[in-house]
Design an enzyme around this catalytic site. Sequence first.
Site, PDB file in Angstrom:
ATOM      1  N   LYS A  89       9.296  -4.138  -0.455  1.00  0.00           N
ATOM      2  CA  LYS A  89       8.620  -4.235  -1.748  1.00  0.00           C
ATOM      3  C   LYS A  89       8.817  -3.027  -2.660  1.00  0.00           C
ATOM      4  O   LYS A  89       8.034  -2.784  -3.575  1.00  0.00           O
ATOM      5  CB  LYS A  89       7.100  -4.504  -1.598  1.00  0.00           C
ATOM      6  CG  LYS A  89       6.717  -5.623  -0.670  1.00  0.00           C
ATOM      7  CD  LYS A  89       7.706  -6.728  -0.570  1.00  0.00           C
ATOM      8  CE  LYS A  89       7.724  -7.677  -1.736  1.00  0.00           C
ATOM      9  NZ  LYS A  89       8.836  -8.678  -1.542  1.00  0.00           N
ATOM     10  N   SER A  90       9.884  -2.306  -2.425  1.00  0.00           N
ATOM     11  CA  SER A  90      10.136  -1.174  -3.326  1.00  0.00           C
ATOM     12  C   SER A  90      11.346  -1.422  -4.229  1.00  0.00           C
ATOM     13  O   SER A  90      11.830  -0.491  -4.872  1.00  0.00           O
ATOM     14  CB  SER A  90      10.297   0.116  -2.521  1.00  0.00           C
ATOM     15  OG  SER A  90      11.246  -0.060  -1.514  1.00  0.00           O
ATOM     16  N   GLY A  91      11.833  -2.660  -4.276  1.00  0.00           N
ATOM     17  CA  GLY A  91      12.942  -2.961  -5.177  1.00  0.00           C
ATOM     18  C   GLY A  91      14.242  -3.292  -4.457  1.00  0.00           C
ATOM     19  O   GLY A  91      15.323  -3.244  -5.049  1.00  0.00           O
ATOM     20  N   TRP A  94      16.561  -6.006  -6.029  1.00  0.00           N
ATOM     21  CA  TRP A  94      17.244  -5.483  -7.229  1.00  0.00           C
ATOM     22  C   TRP A  94      18.400  -4.567  -6.834  1.00  0.00           C
ATOM     23  O   TRP A  94      19.530  -4.718  -7.308  1.00  0.00           O
ATOM     24  CB  TRP A  94      16.214  -4.738  -8.071  1.00  0.00           C
ATOM     25  CG  TRP A  94      16.676  -4.291  -9.424  1.00  0.00           C
ATOM     26  CD1 TRP A  94      17.724  -4.795 -10.146  1.00  0.00           C
ATOM     27  CD2 TRP A  94      16.087  -3.263 -10.229  1.00  0.00           C
ATOM     28  NE1 TRP A  94      17.816  -4.138 -11.352  1.00  0.00           N
ATOM     29  CE2 TRP A  94      16.819  -3.199 -11.428  1.00  0.00           C
ATOM     30  CE3 TRP A  94      15.002  -2.391 -10.065  1.00  0.00           C
ATOM     31  CZ2 TRP A  94      16.504  -2.290 -12.452  1.00  0.00           C
ATOM     32  CZ3 TRP A  94      14.683  -1.505 -11.078  1.00  0.00           C
ATOM     33  CH2 TRP A  94      15.435  -1.455 -12.258  1.00  0.00           C
ATOM     34  N   HIS A 158      15.772  -1.607   6.397  1.00  0.00           N
ATOM     35  CA  HIS A 158      14.437  -1.050   6.155  1.00  0.00           C
ATOM     36  C   HIS A 158      14.123   0.011   7.221  1.00  0.00           C
ATOM     37  O   HIS A 158      13.015   0.551   7.239  1.00  0.00           O
ATOM     38  CB  HIS A 158      13.364  -2.142   6.276  1.00  0.00           C
ATOM     39  CG  HIS A 158      13.287  -3.087   5.106  1.00  0.00           C
ATOM     40  ND1 HIS A 158      13.441  -2.688   3.798  1.00  0.00           N
ATOM     41  CD2 HIS A 158      13.026  -4.414   5.058  1.00  0.00           C
ATOM     42  CE1 HIS A 158      13.281  -3.740   2.998  1.00  0.00           C
ATOM     43  NE2 HIS A 158      13.048  -4.791   3.734  1.00  0.00           N
ATOM     44  N   TYR A 246      12.361   3.537  -8.038  1.00  0.00           N
ATOM     45  CA  TYR A 246      12.243   2.298  -8.821  1.00  0.00           C
ATOM     46  C   TYR A 246      11.885   2.646 -10.269  1.00  0.00           C
ATOM     47  O   TYR A 246      12.417   2.067 -11.217  1.00  0.00           O
ATOM     48  CB  TYR A 246      11.144   1.440  -8.183  1.00  0.00           C
ATOM     49  CG  TYR A 246      10.928   0.084  -8.817  1.00  0.00           C
ATOM     50  CD1 TYR A 246      11.642  -1.026  -8.386  1.00  0.00           C
ATOM     51  CD2 TYR A 246       9.975  -0.091  -9.825  1.00  0.00           C
ATOM     52  CE1 TYR A 246      11.425  -2.283  -8.949  1.00  0.00           C
ATOM     53  CE2 TYR A 246       9.751  -1.338 -10.392  1.00  0.00           C
ATOM     54  CZ  TYR A 246      10.482  -2.432  -9.949  1.00  0.00           C
ATOM     55  OH  TYR A 246      10.260  -3.666 -10.510  1.00  0.00           O
ATOM     56  N   ARG A 314       8.091 -11.157  -8.778  1.00  0.00           N
ATOM     57  CA  ARG A 314       6.702 -11.346  -9.225  1.00  0.00           C
ATOM     58  C   ARG A 314       6.602 -10.874 -10.668  1.00  0.00           C
ATOM     59  O   ARG A 314       6.812 -11.631 -11.588  1.00  0.00           O
ATOM     60  CB  ARG A 314       5.736 -10.597  -8.289  1.00  0.00           C
ATOM     61  CG  ARG A 314       4.278 -10.971  -8.441  1.00  0.00           C
ATOM     62  CD  ARG A 314       3.400 -10.182  -7.482  1.00  0.00           C
ATOM     63  NE  ARG A 314       3.454  -8.748  -7.723  1.00  0.00           N
ATOM     64  CZ  ARG A 314       2.632  -8.087  -8.532  1.00  0.00           C
ATOM     65  NH1 ARG A 314       1.660  -8.722  -9.153  1.00  0.00           N
ATOM     66  NH2 ARG A 314       2.744  -6.779  -8.711  1.00  0.00           N
ATOM     67  N   LYS A 315       6.364  -9.559 -10.880  1.00  0.00           N
ATOM     68  CA  LYS A 315       6.260  -9.056 -12.257  1.00  0.00           C
ATOM     69  C   LYS A 315       7.386  -8.079 -12.592  1.00  0.00           C
ATOM     70  O   LYS A 315       7.825  -7.996 -13.730  1.00  0.00           O
ATOM     71  CB  LYS A 315       4.929  -8.343 -12.459  1.00  0.00           C
ATOM     72  CG  LYS A 315       3.737  -9.242 -12.577  1.00  0.00           C
ATOM     73  CD  LYS A 315       2.564  -8.434 -13.110  1.00  0.00           C
ATOM     74  CE  LYS A 315       1.288  -9.235 -13.117  1.00  0.00           C
ATOM     75  NZ  LYS A 315       0.115  -8.386 -13.352  1.00  0.00           N
TER      76      LYS A 315
HETATM   77  P1  A3P Z   1       6.348  -6.673  -7.985  1.00  0.00           P
HETATM   78  O1  A3P Z   1       5.669  -7.397  -6.880  1.00  0.00           O
HETATM   79  O2  A3P Z   1       5.628  -5.408  -8.369  1.00  0.00           O
HETATM   80  O3  A3P Z   1       6.642  -7.514  -9.166  1.00  0.00           O
HETATM   81  P2  A3P Z   1      11.625  -6.033  -2.670  1.00  0.00           P
HETATM   82  O4  A3P Z   1      12.822  -6.530  -3.347  1.00  0.00           O
HETATM   83  O5  A3P Z   1      11.810  -4.726  -1.959  1.00  0.00           O
HETATM   84  O6  A3P Z   1      10.971  -7.075  -1.838  1.00  0.00           O
HETATM   85  O7  A3P Z   1      10.589  -5.667  -3.841  1.00  0.00           O
HETATM   86  C1  A3P Z   1      10.014  -6.668  -4.616  1.00  0.00           C
HETATM   87  C2  A3P Z   1       9.538  -6.057  -5.914  1.00  0.00           C
HETATM   88  O8  A3P Z   1      10.669  -5.808  -6.763  1.00  0.00           O
HETATM   89  C3  A3P Z   1       8.645  -7.000  -6.679  1.00  0.00           C
HETATM   90  O9  A3P Z   1       7.756  -6.171  -7.429  1.00  0.00           O
HETATM   91  C4  A3P Z   1       9.643  -7.724  -7.557  1.00  0.00           C
HETATM   92  O10 A3P Z   1       9.066  -8.374  -8.654  1.00  0.00           O
HETATM   93  C5  A3P Z   1      10.534  -6.578  -7.959  1.00  0.00           C
HETATM   94  N1  A3P Z   1      11.885  -7.011  -8.370  1.00  0.00           N
HETATM   95  C6  A3P Z   1      12.647  -7.994  -7.845  1.00  0.00           C
HETATM   96  N2  A3P Z   1      13.798  -8.097  -8.495  1.00  0.00           N
HETATM   97  C7  A3P Z   1      13.793  -7.165  -9.473  1.00  0.00           C
HETATM   98  C8  A3P Z   1      14.709  -6.805 -10.504  1.00  0.00           C
HETATM   99  N3  A3P Z   1      15.874  -7.430 -10.659  1.00  0.00           N
HETATM  100  N4  A3P Z   1      14.371  -5.800 -11.330  1.00  0.00           N
HETATM  101  C9  A3P Z   1      13.193  -5.157 -11.192  1.00  0.00           C
HETATM  102  N5  A3P Z   1      12.272  -5.470 -10.248  1.00  0.00           N
HETATM  103  C10 A3P Z   1      12.563  -6.449  -9.391  1.00  0.00           C
END
Ligand code: A3P
Length: 351
Positions: A89-91, A94, A158, A246, A314-315
Amino acid sequence: MVLISWYSSSSNSSFPIINSSQISSGDERYQLEFQELLKTLPKEDGWKSDFLYQHQGFWGQPRLLLSSEACQKQFQAYDTDVLLATQPKSGTTWLKALAFAIANRKRYALSSHPLLLSISHKLVPFIEHGTSNDEVADHHQISNNYPSSQSQRVLSTHLPYASLPKSAKTSACPIVYLCRNPKDTFVSKWHYMSKIGSEDFGSLSIERAHDLYCRGVSLFGPFWKHILGYWEASLESPKKILFLTYEEMKEDTEYQVKRLAKHMGCPFSTEEENKGIIQDIIKLCSFENLKKLEESRENISIKDDDDDYTVFYRKGVVGDWVNYLTPQMAERLDQVTKEKLHDHGFPMFKD
Ligand code: A3P
């Protein structure tokens, strides 16, 4: 439709059934030894139905700990690989998309890019996981199918730095670590776990999840140990490990994408810059674009499996924690971050 999780098992059993042939060629003794070892490990409630055990200094479900050990034993990094390391969940989604697009930019046209058809997790495998809920990573396959093409192998993990397979550290393979403000990481994780957890366990309260997180009990946690491990390694070997956040990626994506490409050993040429390739990659991998692509794949079921990957989007904003944490919860997490990170010289996430 199945909400996908690589981090949680929907099984209620404390020890999952693992087909030994998936770990190595039929090493049943190894599994039995591991089951014995489990009895001796610190154990805590998981965020959902599973117990978490602490082994090698980090928390995980038995299946994860076992596959992590298999990874350490079997995974072979090549000098030409790139390894992306994150906490959940740190990006990760992406970073994987960006690194894949950078490494393969000469191979795929934007109009027929694999990212239009698949989530980045399918293109960039975790070395310690399989690609579906019930698989253990096939490290032989990850190791042996190389070189299957002329392009760079982009892999992810991870695992904490201390638990990386030896060759990932000793080879010339560049490592990229992406971390995120603990408060936003926590909120993202709570949302994710609430969505993917098993229904028969009931809902996961944010208070309970927060308490576990602050005590370090989360997958691959404690979160501070994960961050510090890579941070200290990046200070020692800056040429080997690129440390990104991030928040910095969101603030100046172009600058960070250039750093990323340079670290991966494939910097953008002036010609590429002039042609707008960097902007094209950023647009392709933007939150809005990837989310939209995933939702349309989900709506028209053009996938080779039944999993719902929209849960990874998500957001995608910085600072969303203010909408979920009470002042007391934020203060406790800030205090943990101060004691465990800032007091040990880690300079980021001070506000
Ligand atoms: P939020 O829940 O704060 O929206 P991971 O990929 O490590 O599982 O992390 C998920 C987080 O990254 C989520 O954050 C998700 O919305 C965000 N995320 C996913 N794709 C992204 C992108 N292309 N650019 C920026 N944030 C992204």
